[in-house]
Scaffold this motif. Structure first.
Motif, mmCIF file in Angstrom:
data_model
loop_
_atom_site.group_PDB
_atom_site.id
_atom_site.type_symbol
_atom_site.label_atom_id
_atom_site.label_comp_id
_atom_site.label_asym_id
_atom_site.label_seq_id
_atom_site.Cartn_x
_atom_site.Cartn_y
_atom_site.Cartn_z
ATOM 1 N N LEU A 38 -8.090 25.083 56.943
ATOM 2 C CA LEU A 38 -9.386 24.850 57.581
ATOM 3 C C LEU A 38 -10.345 26.015 57.384
ATOM 4 C CD1 LEU A 38 -8.353 23.092 60.898
ATOM 5 C CD2 LEU A 38 -9.234 22.076 58.801
ATOM 6 N N CYS A 39 -9.812 27.237 57.384
ATOM 7 C CA CYS A 39 -10.717 28.388 57.227
ATOM 8 C C CYS A 39 -10.349 29.273 56.045
ATOM 9 C CB CYS A 39 -10.791 29.205 58.514
ATOM 10 S SG CYS A 39 -9.256 30.006 58.964
ATOM 11 N N GLY A 40 -9.237 28.980 55.382
ATOM 12 C CA GLY A 40 -8.862 29.729 54.190
ATOM 13 C C GLY A 40 -7.976 30.935 54.431
ATOM 14 N N ASP A 41 -7.563 31.197 55.684
ATOM 15 C CA ASP A 41 -6.658 32.312 55.952
ATOM 16 C C ASP A 41 -5.364 32.101 55.171
ATOM 17 O OD1 ASP A 41 -8.551 33.123 57.812
ATOM 18 O OD2 ASP A 41 -7.365 32.547 59.556
ATOM 19 N N ARG A 42 -4.922 33.150 54.498
ATOM 20 C CA ARG A 42 -3.668 33.085 53.737
ATOM 21 C C ARG A 42 -2.987 34.438 53.854
ATOM 22 N NH1 ARG A 42 -1.592 29.787 49.710
ATOM 23 N NH2 ARG A 42 -3.542 28.623 49.554
ATOM 24 N N LEU A 43 -1.692 34.423 54.171
ATOM 25 C CA LEU A 43 -0.978 35.685 54.274
ATOM 26 C C LEU A 43 0.471 35.544 53.871
ATOM 27 C CD1 LEU A 43 0.852 35.630 57.109
ATOM 28 C CD2 LEU A 43 -1.380 35.908 58.106
ATOM 29 N N MET A 44 1.055 36.688 53.556
ATOM 30 C CA MET A 44 2.468 36.790 53.230
ATOM 31 C C MET A 44 3.068 37.786 54.214
ATOM 32 S SD MET A 44 4.988 35.920 51.120
ATOM 33 C CE MET A 44 4.263 35.358 49.595
ATOM 34 N N ILE A 45 4.158 37.377 54.844
ATOM 35 C CA ILE A 45 4.888 38.250 55.762
ATOM 36 C C ILE A 45 6.126 38.747 55.018
ATOM 37 C CG2 ILE A 45 6.211 38.366 57.924
ATOM 38 C CD1 ILE A 45 3.269 37.962 58.499
ATOM 39 N N TYR A 46 6.358 40.047 55.074
ATOM 40 C CA TYR A 46 7.530 40.678 54.465
ATOM 41 C C TYR A 46 8.412 41.203 55.588
ATOM 42 C CZ TYR A 46 4.493 40.824 50.347
ATOM 43 O OH TYR A 46 3.655 40.488 49.319
ATOM 44 N N LEU A 47 9.687 40.887 55.505
ATOM 45 C CA LEU A 47 10.646 41.316 56.521
ATOM 46 C C LEU A 47 11.808 42.059 55.888
ATOM 47 C CD1 LEU A 47 10.823 37.952 58.437
ATOM 48 C CD2 LEU A 47 10.141 40.108 59.480
ATOM 49 N N LYS A 48 12.218 43.130 56.520
ATOM 50 C CA LYS A 48 13.441 43.817 56.135
ATOM 51 C C LYS A 48 14.348 43.760 57.353
ATOM 52 C CE LYS A 48 15.295 47.824 53.889
ATOM 53 N NZ LYS A 48 15.006 49.107 53.243
ATOM 54 N N LEU A 49 15.342 42.881 57.278
ATOM 55 C CA LEU A 49 16.269 42.684 58.389
ATOM 56 C C LEU A 49 17.539 43.487 58.156
ATOM 57 C CD1 LEU A 49 15.936 38.818 58.831
ATOM 58 C CD2 LEU A 49 14.866 40.597 60.202
ATOM 59 N N GLU A 50 18.005 44.122 59.205
ATOM 60 C CA GLU A 50 19.272 44.851 59.178
ATOM 61 C C GLU A 50 20.047 44.473 60.429
ATOM 62 O OE1 GLU A 50 18.255 49.004 58.847
ATOM 63 O OE2 GLU A 50 17.510 48.760 56.790
ATOM 64 N N ASN A 51 21.159 43.772 60.233
ATOM 65 C CA ASN A 51 21.992 43.327 61.361
ATOM 66 C C ASN A 51 21.185 42.564 62.407
ATOM 67 O OD1 ASN A 51 24.270 44.596 60.212
ATOM 68 N ND2 ASN A 51 23.632 46.549 61.096
ATOM 69 N N SER A 52 20.420 41.596 61.985
ATOM 70 C CA SER A 52 19.590 40.750 62.851
ATOM 71 C C SER A 52 18.486 41.514 63.576
ATOM 72 C CB SER A 52 20.446 39.997 63.879
ATOM 73 O OG SER A 52 21.256 39.053 63.223
ATOM 74 N N ARG A 53 18.175 42.720 63.131
ATOM 75 C CA ARG A 53 17.090 43.512 63.698
ATOM 76 C C ARG A 53 16.004 43.671 62.635
ATOM 77 N NH1 ARG A 53 16.429 46.138 68.166
ATOM 78 N NH2 ARG A 53 18.603 46.012 68.745
#
Length: 153
Positions: A38-53
């Protein structure tokens, strides 16, 4: 203007101007993409998980001030939390924006995120504020699709 509205405007402007954790994580263990057609917002989320944290989290992309500020504040709030704690925070944030002030959500857990409570008065802006959160939720799971604000959840 109420104090909360003034704080909301200040925080949105500050996090839009200088977003926290705005970068790619090259050794991310998970990534998720979100899009608001609807407004063009676009993003990428990067996660570094260690032992579910969540050892590290970041985002990149483009969007309106609300979308960018929400992503910035989200990354600062969930870094160091467990997957379950981040998911609980997502639920409280979603409930706050879905029903407004006084709804059944943990205001204490939201902390500074409470400044977004007034967004519920503007339904089109709710999608801007929650895009990063839905994308995070997807990234914590095993969904491999692009998250869109126009899909039912």
């Amino acid at each position: 203007m109420t104090d909360l509205n003034e704080l909301y405007q200040e925080m949105i402007l500050e996090h839009n101007k200088s977003p926290r954790n705005f970068r790619a994580i090259t050794d991310a263990t998970k990534k998720a993409e979100g899009y608001n057609p609807l407004c063009g917002d676009r993003l990428m989320i990067y996660l570094k998980l260690e032992n579910s944290r969540i050892a590290d989290i970041s985002f990149q992309g483009s969007g309106c001030a609300i979308s960018k500020a929400s992503a910035s504040m989200m990354t600062t709030m969930v870094k160091g939390k467990t997957k379950a704690e981040a998911e609980a925070l997502f639920e409280d944030f979603r409930k706050m924006l879905g029903r407004g002030a006084g709804s059944d959500y943990d205001t204490k857990s939201l902390g500074k995120l409470a400044v977004f409570s007034g967004v519920c008065e503007f339904p089109a802006r709710v999608k801007c504020a929650t895009l990063a959160w839905h994308t995070l939720y997807s990234g914590l799971g095993n969904e491999a699709k692009i998250i869109s604000t126009e899909e039912g959840r």
